[in-house]
Design an enzyme around this catalytic site. Sequence first.
Site, short mmCIF file in Angstrom:
data_model
loop_
_atom_site.label_atom_id
_atom_site.label_comp_id
_atom_site.label_asym_id
_atom_site.label_seq_id
_atom_site.Cartn_x
_atom_site.Cartn_y
_atom_site.Cartn_z
N TYR A 142 0.85 -1.20 0.00
CA TYR A 142 0.00 0.00 0.00
C TYR A 142 0.87 1.24 0.00
O TYR A 142 1.94 1.26 0.62
CB TYR A 142 -0.90 0.03 1.24
CG TYR A 142 -2.05 -0.95 1.19
CD1 TYR A 142 -3.30 -0.56 0.74
CD2 TYR A 142 -1.88 -2.26 1.61
CE1 TYR A 142 -4.36 -1.45 0.70
CE2 TYR A 142 -2.94 -3.17 1.58
CZ TYR A 142 -4.17 -2.75 1.12
OH TYR A 142 -5.21 -3.64 1.09
N TYR A 170 -0.40 -10.10 0.17
CA TYR A 170 0.65 -9.70 1.10
C TYR A 170 0.48 -10.44 2.40
O TYR A 170 -0.61 -10.92 2.71
CB TYR A 170 0.67 -8.18 1.33
CG TYR A 170 -0.60 -7.60 1.92
CD1 TYR A 170 -0.78 -7.52 3.30
CD2 TYR A 170 -1.62 -7.14 1.09
CE1 TYR A 170 -1.94 -6.98 3.84
CE2 TYR A 170 -2.79 -6.61 1.62
CZ TYR A 170 -2.94 -6.54 3.00
OH TYR A 170 -4.09 -6.03 3.52
N ARG A 201 -2.98 -12.23 3.16
CA ARG A 201 -4.23 -11.68 2.64
C ARG A 201 -4.25 -11.89 1.13
O ARG A 201 -3.29 -11.56 0.44
CB ARG A 201 -4.33 -10.17 2.93
CG ARG A 201 -4.38 -9.83 4.39
CD ARG A 201 -5.74 -9.49 4.96
NE ARG A 201 -6.92 -10.01 4.35
CZ ARG A 201 -7.97 -9.27 3.94
NH1 ARG A 201 -7.93 -7.97 4.08
NH2 ARG A 201 -9.03 -9.82 3.43
N HIS A 227 -7.27 -8.23 -2.96
CA HIS A 227 -8.60 -7.69 -2.68
C HIS A 227 -8.58 -6.19 -2.90
O HIS A 227 -7.54 -5.55 -2.80
CB HIS A 227 -9.03 -8.01 -1.25
CG HIS A 227 -8.16 -7.40 -0.20
ND1 HIS A 227 -6.96 -7.98 0.21
CD2 HIS A 227 -8.26 -6.25 0.51
CE1 HIS A 227 -6.39 -7.22 1.12
NE2 HIS A 227 -7.15 -6.15 1.32
N HIS A 260 -10.64 -2.67 -1.64
CA HIS A 260 -11.56 -2.11 -0.64
C HIS A 260 -12.54 -1.16 -1.31
O HIS A 260 -12.15 -0.35 -2.16
CB HIS A 260 -10.78 -1.31 0.41
CG HIS A 260 -9.82 -2.13 1.21
ND1 HIS A 260 -10.13 -2.66 2.44
CD2 HIS A 260 -8.54 -2.51 0.96
CE1 HIS A 260 -9.09 -3.32 2.91
NE2 HIS A 260 -8.11 -3.24 2.04
#
Lengths: 220, 223
Positions: B97, B138, B148, B151, B153
């Site tokens: 991120y 990640y 995870r 995906h 959000h």
Amino acid sequence: MPNRSAAPPFTAEATIGPFYPGAFLAHIPQDLWTVAPLVAHHPAGQPIVFVARFVDSLKRPVPSLVVEFWQANAYGRYRHPLDRSDAPLDPQFDGFARVRTSDDGVARLVTIKPGAHPVNSDGGGGGAIRAPHLRLTIFASGIDRLVTQVFFDDEPLNQSDPLLQSIADARVRDRLIARRQTESGEDDAIEYQLAIVLRGDDETPFFDDWQPSGGGPSGA
Amino acid sequence: MSPGRFLPVVVNDRESERRTPAKPLYRIPDAARDPFTPCPPLPPLRAGENDLTRLAPGRPQAGGEAIAITGRVLDEDLQPVRRTLIEVWGANARGRYSHVIDAGRNDAPLDPNFYGFGRLLTDDDGRYHLRTIKPGAYIARKDIGWWRPPHVHFSIVGSGVRLVTQMYFPEEPLNEKDYIFLIVPETDRSRVIGQPIASADGDRSFRFDIVIRGRCQTPPDLD
């Protein structure tokens, strides 16, 4: 009205996670006294600062929590198409803000004291009067959306508020009542403080706004 | 009154264990129930905010696979949620991120051409369309090997509805091992997985329809 006997295929809620972009915070009001630099802007009502301190089950602060505040204006009117009350709109007050907690778990809402208002009759309230309150929607890493409402300790209407008084235990009700501070801060604003405990023995009450069928939609 | 819903804890997620209310939610009595979920005036968007693959129109494309995500946003009566703000964010192709909080915990590199967040509005039929980079997986907890899966959000705010969710991708083996995916009731899991659809513009495309509790209200600036 569509047939609602079968549950619609609702999309599951999820945690906001740790990485909610700061840019999104900048796009939504964070301070209801200010619309832009150098603009004279005076929403009606008593200026207040609500200081909420969010803690977890270990009493540690919860940083990077995102909280959306929603409230009536000083006359008790919401800027919402379903609020048909006779109370006036305030042209300088929308009543919606989004803030993020600091590293010490504190969110500050700079706003005005909301007015009391009758429950909208569409909701089946039968004319009960709501005490002045703020509506909070809370997002953080590890939790899905939580909603609750916060009251003020200097408001006699708390004694008859239908939401607050629906909680039987006075100690639990107390966890939704912000305390007026004697040493108040900026300008002539009154400061109120409240700890919001997400989990623990003295946990803050949160509300279920997934309504049973027939009750209509709701926000807490 | 009977208690409301009980919120489950995501296993092996320390933040969920420490932050999820232990008691059931309180019911809202009829005498205090009103239909007000926020319907705030929302700010205008700039061109290109729905294209996460570039920092701005005309700038270089980020690394990884550009994809399109499209769908409709509907309320509890299956009516369109019109002209309402969608905020979308995700990791880059390597699972990193751009958020500063990820700097201390993720060794994967930043991509100088990817911030990984964007905004868009639904149209009058509740439809939306965005482009992004397919996020990488990640590791969420090295000590137990929790990854995870890829995906994206989504947050929808305004018009009397509010939802935050995550969209997953089909045929990702990590989905079935992800504690945040697994907390979704089994019958609802297929609805948080984007469905492959024919591509309109060359990007691999996914359909993700969203159904939210609450009723769409006409935003005040359209009233």
